[in-house]
Design an enzyme around this catalytic site. Structure first.
Site, mmCIF file in Angstrom:
data_model
loop_
_atom_site.group_PDB
_atom_site.id
_atom_site.type_symbol
_atom_site.label_atom_id
_atom_site.label_comp_id
_atom_site.label_asym_id
_atom_site.label_seq_id
_atom_site.Cartn_x
_atom_site.Cartn_y
_atom_site.Cartn_z
ATOM 1 N N ASP A 141 46.485 42.669 45.733
ATOM 2 C CA ASP A 141 46.414 41.554 46.674
ATOM 3 C C ASP A 141 47.791 40.893 46.655
ATOM 4 O O ASP A 141 48.138 40.153 45.734
ATOM 5 C CB ASP A 141 45.317 40.581 46.219
ATOM 6 C CG ASP A 141 45.336 39.271 47.015
ATOM 7 O OD1 ASP A 141 46.258 39.062 47.807
ATOM 8 O OD2 ASP A 141 44.407 38.460 46.804
ATOM 9 N N GLN A 160 50.373 36.406 48.200
ATOM 10 C CA GLN A 160 51.337 35.383 47.767
ATOM 11 C C GLN A 160 52.626 35.999 47.234
ATOM 12 O O GLN A 160 53.470 35.286 46.684
ATOM 13 C CB GLN A 160 50.719 34.483 46.687
ATOM 14 C CG GLN A 160 49.482 33.736 47.130
ATOM 15 C CD GLN A 160 49.763 32.702 48.222
ATOM 16 O OE1 GLN A 160 50.915 32.341 48.495
ATOM 17 N NE2 GLN A 160 48.716 32.231 48.865
ATOM 18 N N HIS A 167 41.680 35.601 43.798
ATOM 19 C CA HIS A 167 41.173 34.864 44.958
ATOM 20 C C HIS A 167 39.807 35.449 45.287
ATOM 21 O O HIS A 167 39.557 36.639 45.057
ATOM 22 C CB HIS A 167 42.161 35.091 46.108
ATOM 23 C CG HIS A 167 41.906 34.288 47.336
ATOM 24 N ND1 HIS A 167 40.936 34.613 48.252
ATOM 25 C CD2 HIS A 167 42.513 33.180 47.824
ATOM 26 C CE1 HIS A 167 40.963 33.739 49.254
ATOM 27 N NE2 HIS A 167 41.911 32.858 49.014
ATOM 28 N N LYS A 216 51.144 33.757 56.200
ATOM 29 C CA LYS A 216 51.770 33.146 55.028
ATOM 30 C C LYS A 216 53.260 33.465 54.993
ATOM 31 O O LYS A 216 53.951 33.125 54.037
ATOM 32 C CB LYS A 216 51.098 33.645 53.746
ATOM 33 C CG LYS A 216 49.630 33.195 53.645
ATOM 34 C CD LYS A 216 49.015 33.650 52.354
ATOM 35 C CE LYS A 216 47.507 33.553 52.337
ATOM 36 N NZ LYS A 216 46.986 32.189 52.305
ATOM 37 N N CYS A 250 39.993 28.676 46.501
ATOM 38 C CA CYS A 250 39.263 29.964 46.628
ATOM 39 C C CYS A 250 39.466 30.829 45.390
ATOM 40 O O CYS A 250 39.582 32.063 45.488
ATOM 41 C CB CYS A 250 39.686 30.735 47.881
ATOM 42 S SG CYS A 250 39.326 29.861 49.392
HETATM 43 N N1 PMP Z 1 44.564 36.406 48.283
HETATM 44 C C1 PMP Z 1 45.346 35.369 47.938
HETATM 45 C C2 PMP Z 1 46.058 35.403 46.623
HETATM 46 C C3 PMP Z 1 45.507 34.298 48.802
HETATM 47 O O1 PMP Z 1 46.291 33.270 48.460
HETATM 48 C C4 PMP Z 1 44.827 34.312 50.034
HETATM 49 C C5 PMP Z 1 44.947 33.139 50.998
HETATM 50 N N2 PMP Z 1 44.777 31.907 50.407
HETATM 51 C C6 PMP Z 1 44.021 35.416 50.353
HETATM 52 C C7 PMP Z 1 43.913 36.437 49.449
HETATM 53 C C8 PMP Z 1 43.280 35.499 51.645
HETATM 54 O O2 PMP Z 1 44.179 35.571 52.705
HETATM 55 P P1 PMP Z 1 43.663 35.459 54.209
HETATM 56 O O3 PMP Z 1 42.860 34.204 54.273
HETATM 57 O O4 PMP Z 1 44.927 35.395 55.009
HETATM 58 O O5 PMP Z 1 42.853 36.667 54.492
#
Ligand code: PMP
Length: 414
Positions: free
Chosen positions: A208, A211, A131, A234, A372
């Site tokens: 990270d 998910q 991401h 999430k 993203c």
């Molecule tokens: N890493 C991953 C794998 C994600 O799916 C996301 C959210 N789409 C993020 C980071 C960023 O999370 P946040 O927007 O809650 O900071």
């Protein structure tokens, strides 16, 4: 390939679904099918009620107040820390740092640990499926320090090429930062193995987990993660709140990232000394009601059981893969044997945003775009995918509605 399904848990998910009032509405005249859980999951009544109660009866600023209400707010706020420690099996509760989310957590590691420990020629290893939240902060730090970013490639089935990783890593690698479960592909990475290789080479493992934690039991000590990041929104909690887990010996040696109230020990114009961890990293008035809400969300998830959630979601995702792969012309983007809760796909002749709009007209919420994660979409030669992402409160009926919706959308492009 769909995975094997474990025993069906003895949890009444139909009853659980009723806790989510947002699901009980029509959108564009059709009952809502919410399949955008990877972007943000829904909040059950219990969490919303707890936050409401906090706002109506318990609110005060935390830590600095001698009065009863402030102490009450502090207790409610700090409760989440112990619950997170238990959830992820951290050794100490002070290894749990409150942040505003995964993005903030990763920026903290990059700006504090990264800036302190990287110098010219050092290497940061990322993966092609990250991401942007696990790419951009490292690029910014690499620019400041002269460190080099290397990238583990992704195979055609959407898995990490571990042989390439072994070839990439060197004694100059200081940081390996990897997504546990890809939000764009659904791939569940062999994070423990990745960490072993990182540690054998003297690098730290940053994960990270945005998910992963919402969908399965995670044990940071078993993984041997040095840092682990995730977001409350999430996992049935509120937005604006997240966690950075870090090993105490690393956190203790790290400088603060932001300055202000609460993170200090003594302040004078000549010199400031800093608070202990985790408070050193929590400057200013924190998102108190969000921490209280997250605490309630963790109770909620624990009452169901993370193993039950994982089993339920595996069953749903296997069903989704089985059904969508029968749709003529649909191509999965990411087809790992180890998949969690996400199904991403494309058609040659239908743009993802057109498909998303037609599905929305039928009350079906999916996400379309690059999620993203532009580098991995580029790897697969597509600008966008349609992504259905599941939670335990989804049903097979939701998936059937999605499949019917896709078949209907296809008629516009024939
Ligand atoms: N890493 C991953 C794998 C994600 O799916 C996301 C959210 N789409 C993020 C980071 C960023 O999370 P946040 O927007 O809650 O900071």
């Amino acid at each position: 390939m769909p995975q094997a399904v474990k025993d069906i848990p003895a949890v009444d998910f139909d009853k659980i679904r009723k806790d989510f009032s947002v699901l009980n509405q029509t959108v564009n005249g059709q009952p809502l099918v919410y399949l955008d859980n990877a972007a943000s999951s829904q909040m059950p009544k219990q969490v919303a009620d707890r936050m409401d109660h906090y706002h109506r009866h318990e609110h005060a600023n935390v830590h600095r107040g001698i009065h009863t209400l402030s102490q009450k707010a502090t207790d409610a706020y700090e409760e989440a820390r112990t619950k997170v420690q238990e959830l992820i099996h951290a050794d100490h509760e002070y290894e749990v740092i409150y942040t505003t989310g995964t993005t903030d957590s990763l920026n903290l590691v990059a700006n504090s640990y990264g800036l302190e420990n990287l110098s010219k020629g050092d290497e940061i290893i990322l993966t092609e499926m990250e991401h942007h939240a696990n790419i951009v902060p490292w690029q910014m730090i690499a620019k400041k320090t002269g460190a080099i970013i290397k990238v583990i490639p992704v195979t055609d089935s959407g898995e990490l090429d571990l042989e390439a990783y072994k070839d990439l890593i060197t004694s100059s690698t200081k940081i390996v930062s990897v997504v546990h479960v890809s939000n764009a592909l659904g791939t569940m990475n062999p994070i423990k193995k990745i960490g072993e290789i990182a540690h054998e080479n003297g690098a730290v493992l940053v994960v990270d987990g945005a998910q992963a934690v919402p969908h399965q039991a995670v044990d940071v000590q078993d993984i041997d993660a040095d840092f682990y990041a995730f977001s409350a929104h999430k996992m049935c909690g509120p937005t604006g709140f997240g966690i950075l887990y870090g090993k105490k010996k690393l956190l203790d040696a790290m400088p603060p990232y932001r300055g202000g109230g609460d993170m200090i020990d003594k302040v004078s114009f000549e010199e400031t000394t800093f608070n202990v961890v985790p408070f050193r990293f929590e400057a200013g008035t924190p998102p108190i009601s969000a921490a209280v809400g997250f605490s309630a969300a963790l109770d909620y998830l624990n009452d169901i059981g993370m193993d039950q959630i994982e089993t339920r979601e595996h069953e749903l995702v296997n069903y989704a893969v089985e059904r969508v792969t029968k749709i003529d012309g649909l191509k999965l983007v990411g087809n790992s044997a180890n998949r969690a809760s996400v199904v991403s796909f494309v058609f040659d002749d239908i743009h993802a945003s057109d498909l998303g709009m037609i599905l929305d007209k039928r009350g079906i919420a999916v996400r379309t775009g690059h999620h993203c994660a532009q580098p991995v979409l580029r790897r697969f030669g597509v600008p966008a995918t349609t992504r259905a992402s599941l939670s335990f409160y989804n049903t097979k009926d939701d998936i059937d509605r999605l499949v019917d919706g896709i078949e209907y959308a296809k008629t516009f492009f024939e």
